[in-house]
Design an enzyme around this catalytic site. Sequence first.
Site, PDB file in Angstrom:
ATOM      1  N   GLU A 195       0.873  -1.197   0.008  1.00 17.43           N
ATOM      2  CA  GLU A 195      -0.084   0.059  -0.010  1.00 17.43           C
ATOM      3  C   GLU A 195       1.054   1.280  -0.180  1.00 17.43           C
ATOM      4  O   GLU A 195       0.556   2.295   0.531  1.00 17.43           O
ATOM      5  CB  GLU A 195      -0.946  -0.026   1.343  1.00 17.43           C
ATOM      6  N   LYS A 222     -15.725  -1.815   2.786  1.00 18.67           N
ATOM      7  CA  LYS A 222     -15.199  -2.242   1.486  1.00 18.67           C
ATOM      8  C   LYS A 222     -15.943  -2.811   0.695  1.00 18.67           C
ATOM      9  O   LYS A 222     -16.470  -3.979   0.958  1.00 18.67           O
ATOM     10  CB  LYS A 222     -13.905  -3.151   1.997  1.00 18.67           C
TER      11      LYS A 222
HETATM   12  P1  PGA Z   1      -6.341  -6.151   2.342  1.00 23.99           P
HETATM   13  O1  PGA Z   1      -5.966  -5.150   3.419  1.00 23.99           O
HETATM   14  O2  PGA Z   1      -6.941  -5.255   1.196  1.00 23.99           O
HETATM   15  O3  PGA Z   1      -5.190  -6.687   2.106  1.00 23.99           O
HETATM   16  O4  PGA Z   1      -7.598  -7.145   3.208  1.00 23.99           O
HETATM   17  C1  PGA Z   1      -6.539  -3.771   3.931  1.00 23.99           C
HETATM   18  C2  PGA Z   1      -7.073  -4.107   5.428  1.00 23.99           C
HETATM   19  O5  PGA Z   1      -6.859  -5.269   6.067  1.00 23.99           O
HETATM   20  O6  PGA Z   1      -7.702  -3.159   5.799  1.00 23.99           O
HETATM   21 ZN    ZN Z   2      -7.814  -4.327   7.934  1.00 26.24          ZN
END
Ligand code: PGA
Ligand code: ZN
Length: 425
Positions: free
Chosen positions: A202, A336
């Site tokens: 990230e 998400k």
């Molecule tokens: P991921 O990480 O997209 O790999 O799940 C983001 C998070 O855990 O917040």
């Molecule tokens: Zn997370």
Amino acid sequence: MTEIAAVDAWEVLDSRGHPTVRVQVTAGGETGTFTVPAGASTGDHEAVERRDGGDRYGGLGVRGAVETVRDELAPLVVGCDVTDQTGVDESLADYDGTDDFSAVGANAALGVSGGVAHAASAARDEPLYEYLARDSPGRIPLPMVNVVSGGLHASRGPEIQDFLVVPVGADAYPDALEVVWDVRSAVGDRIAGDGSPLVADEGGFSPDVESVDDAFDLLAAGVRDAGYDLGGDVAFAVDVAAAHFYDAETDRYVLDSVGRSLTRDGMVDLVAQWVDDYPLVSVEDPLTEDDWEGWATLADRIGDEVQVLGDDLLVTNESRLDRAVDADAANAVLVKPNQTGTLTGARRVVEAAKEAGWATVVSARSGETCDATIADFAVALDAGQIKVGSLARSERLAKYNRLLAIDRFHDGEFAGRDALVPRNP
Ligand code: PGA
Ligand code: ZN
């Protein structure tokens, strides 16, 4: 009514070079395009992302999901009103018929859902953040920004996934970004002695630090080097992502980096200690995704002081959120869209969380593209907070830059530190 005229889909590659689904929807002579993100530290209870297996792209291909969009979901939604987002999303869920999109794949469904939203906003000639807002758009969200990465997103460092900074003293979104940039640069200068700092999935640094305390101390030194007040100008957040170092067989949280193996109570004590020692304002996934008892114990202990944020625990799922609200297991939810499979599903979770007095943090995944839909979504729904990774790599900056554009054209306020819960710690 503006009918959906066509839906097309194809495979593209994301920020990790993994295949993902891109969908293009045509309506009223306009097109809308959306590209689906993908996680690495995914929760067990997330909606199912469909991958092809086999030899192509190491098994990660998404041709099956793409074909499902073209052959099954396109005929389902062509002819529907492009502005009926709820109707389209409900028909996707009904057609799938499971409660986790395991039949068509959440990546197929979300591709169509997001493409329809973009096509509708284009057909209406309204920016997406305005189109998705029920009345008027909300505030520009407070960013929590990854500076140091560990866990599954980095090749070294502690098991904890994200060490983030939160510009709690900033009064405007552009100023908030500048503060974070200063801190990130100062941290970068501190670790430059190791050679060019490694950058994780990230865009956060992946320095050669072993323990969680070393990582927090590095951030604190960066804040001071940059001339900011620790706690007043800049606070910290952490995504523990504890499910990924929890060992179900022994029922222990295994922190190999510091040679510790902790029981649930030991993990609760450790997180409470971090809250005492550092200016933390938000703690994400401090316990594993089905440790409801541990979550409730920890929320009871630290929830009056800091935000206790559920990601793998809640997976943007309304029934898990309801259960957590009833159990007082947290006080904030990470949102998400690909964990639930449609924009309507994500909207419902934001609305239910707000109803409960919880905070909402719209989040990117570790696998992203330059699609910036979540920036518009966060403003439209007045989510208050956003988490999209570090101030590096174009797939991250696409979201931060989209918020700069929204800040320029829409005179919404900056949510700032008021977006955090508890409201009056
Ligand atoms: P991921 O990480 O997209 O790999 O799940 C983001 C998070 O855990 O917040
Ligand atoms: Zn997370």
